[in-house]
Scaffold this motif. Structure first.
Motif, PDB file in Angstrom:
ATOM      1  N   LYS A 131      14.034  83.129  -3.601  1.00 43.78           N
ATOM      2  CA  LYS A 131      13.019  82.106  -3.833  1.00 43.78           C
ATOM      3  C   LYS A 131      13.186  81.576  -5.240  1.00 43.78           C
ATOM      4  O   LYS A 131      13.385  82.327  -6.185  1.00 43.78           O
ATOM      5  CB  LYS A 131      11.610  82.665  -3.649  1.00 43.78           C
ATOM      6  CG  LYS A 131      10.516  81.620  -3.858  1.00 43.78           C
ATOM      7  CD  LYS A 131       9.160  82.191  -3.541  1.00 43.78           C
ATOM      8  CE  LYS A 131       8.054  81.202  -3.870  1.00 43.78           C
ATOM      9  NZ  LYS A 131       8.210  79.929  -3.156  1.00 43.78           N
ATOM     10  N   ARG A 132      13.048  80.273  -5.377  1.00 48.23           N
ATOM     11  CA  ARG A 132      13.259  79.648  -6.674  1.00 48.23           C
ATOM     12  C   ARG A 132      12.002  79.693  -7.538  1.00 48.23           C
ATOM     13  O   ARG A 132      10.902  79.867  -7.045  1.00 48.23           O
ATOM     14  CB  ARG A 132      13.709  78.194  -6.466  1.00 48.23           C
ATOM     15  CG  ARG A 132      15.054  78.112  -5.780  1.00 48.23           C
ATOM     16  CD  ARG A 132      15.333  76.712  -5.287  1.00 48.23           C
ATOM     17  NE  ARG A 132      16.662  76.674  -4.692  1.00 48.23           N
ATOM     18  CZ  ARG A 132      17.756  76.319  -5.347  1.00 48.23           C
ATOM     19  NH1 ARG A 132      17.689  75.961  -6.606  1.00 48.23           N
ATOM     20  NH2 ARG A 132      18.919  76.312  -4.747  1.00 48.23           N
ATOM     21  N   ASP A 159      12.222  75.773  -8.301  1.00 47.62           N
ATOM     22  CA  ASP A 159      11.825  75.656  -6.905  1.00 47.62           C
ATOM     23  C   ASP A 159      11.116  74.328  -6.651  1.00 47.62           C
ATOM     24  O   ASP A 159       9.934  74.177  -6.943  1.00 47.62           O
ATOM     25  CB  ASP A 159      10.901  76.817  -6.539  1.00 47.62           C
ATOM     26  CG  ASP A 159      10.529  76.799  -5.069  1.00 47.62           C
ATOM     27  OD1 ASP A 159      11.165  76.043  -4.318  1.00 47.62           O
ATOM     28  OD2 ASP A 159       9.616  77.534  -4.680  1.00 47.62           O
TER      29      ASP A 159
END
Length: 423
Positions: free
Chosen positions: A139-140, A212
């Motif tokens: 996950k960013r 993200d």
């Protein structure tokens, strides 16, 4: 006289007909006629309501969650988060900033989704293995930075296929401005390209931040609109007191003397870029002006500032007057990408030259409208001509960058293909 009588008789017939329509034979109201009148009145009211709603939709607003992500309100810190904030007044480097982002992400439960940066890794082989394991589940980072700011940072971003340009920019800055920090925002490169980038960006003056964009509307990631650029700049301004945002295909000539002069000018205005002879009105879809409650005709003599290289200062003025309205437009699809807008097909030979060319500038257009409104259409307050002597930047195409990098990898001694000069 006869004509007058005919007119009176005709009027009487018309009146009698209307009375007959309104009232039936028994003198009761005609329900069908009343229904028509009621329906017409209702449709008119609905039209007025739709018109009012349509006008309201052109008001630019940001959802609270985006305000938090972009640092316009206090971050949602937990007690543990606060304990991790630096307690000293010494500026943090880009490397320290990257470490703190990683720590905060782990506290938020996304340790498995965070990329490790080669600038802070002590075991590159172990890092590569970890990246391979996290390939599908990473996950960013979007957590707003809340640490101590660096004084100045150069900022760029990289997308899939652009790593060669980003690597040569890092080398260019290391050669010309070795004491300055460089932050590279990864907006979606492959694992292989990220490893190549980290191999060059592997010192305390250079760091890669994997950001993200999925937390924002899906259209933000559209390379046509570049709606992600103001997001990157706003995040960078939470990490440094002033930044130089540059596209990764830009290169720097000159050195510290030229940089310091431009920094001084930027700190006075808050923003400093380079303008072109193109009018803002010719590169901006007319519907975008509606969202800023402005008229395209007001911008026919305002020069367009491009976003290839722009200085920003982290001040309340810049935050409230420049970044906030710019981001409001960037995160509103109808504003950043009006119906009918396109990025190609420019016709700059239209007369007069300030007419809309049919080619929209998206985030750059919104940026220029905000600048124009803020400084009352005086571009000398925030920009210099692109052909000015003070312009210390030049472009290097992706094709050139790829060729140069491949040549260097083969240990080629031929440097004639690199356009880098002091002139």
């Amino acid at each position: 006289m006869r004509t007058k009588h005919l007119i009176l008789i005709l009027i009487g017939v018309i009146i009698a007909t209307l009375v007959f329509i309104v009232f039936g034979p028994a003198g009761e109201p005609n329900d069908s006629f009343k229904h028509i009148v009621v329906q017409t009145h209702q449709q008119f009211k609905e039209f007025q309501e739709n018109l009012r709603v349509g006008l309201e939709r052109k008001k630019l607003e940001l959802e609270p969650k985006y305000l938090v992500l972009l640092g316009f309100t206090s971050p949602l810190n937990t007690k543990d988060d606060a304990s991790q904030q630096p307690q000293t007044d010494t500026p943090v480097t880009a490397q320290r900033a990257a470490q703190e982002i990683g720590e905060l992400q782990r506290q938020l439960g996304t340790r498995d989704g965070t990329r490790q940066m080669s600038a802070v890794a002590s075991h590159p082989q172990g890092q590569e293995q970890q990246q391979q394991q996290q390939k599908s589940q990473r996950k960013r980072i979007t957590t707003p930075y809340n640490g101590t700011k660096a004084n100045f940072t150069i900022v760029t971003y990289v997308q899939e296929g652009q790593v060669s340009s980003a690597i040569l920019l890092a080398q260019n800055i290391a050669a010309k401005l070795p004491s300055e920090y460089l932050l590279i925002y990864d907006l979606g490169v492959s694992e292989e390209q990220l490893r190549s980038l980290n191999a060059y960006c592997n010192n305390s003056r250079c760091a890669v931040i994997t950001y993200d964009l999925t937390e924002f509307p899906s259209f933000v990631n559209d390379q046509r609109t570049h709606a992600y650029r103001p997001i990157v700049i706003k995040d960078a301004l939470m990490r440094a007191k002033s930044v130089l945002f540059t596209e990764n295909n830009m290169r720097i000539r000159g050195g510290y003397r030229e940089l310091q002069d431009l920094q001084s000018r930027a700190l006075v205005a808050g923003v400093l870029g380079w303008n072109t002879p193109t009018a803002v009105s010719s590169r901006t879809h007319p519907k975008m002006f509606d969202y800023f409650e402005s008229d395209a005709e007001d911008f026919i003599f305002l020069r367009m500032v491009d976003l290839d290289a722009v200085f920003f200062a982290d001040t309340l003025f810049v935050t409230d007057k420049i970044m906030l309205p710019w981001l409001k437009c960037a995160l509103t699809m109808e504003c950043i990408d009006p119906i009918g807008a396109q990025s190609n097909g420019c016709k700059f030979n239209k007369k007069p030259l300030y007419r809309y060319s049919g080619c929209h500038g998206y985030d750059a257009s919104a940026f220029n409208i905000v600048l124009g409104l803020t400084w009352h259409l005086d571009d000398t307050k925030y920009s210099l001509p692109s052909d000015a002597r003070e312009n210390m930047f030049y472009k290097e195409t992706l094709e050139q960058a790829t060729k140069i990098l491949e040549s260097r990898r083969r240990n080629s001694s031929d440097t004639s293909d690199h356009p880098f000069t002091e002139d």
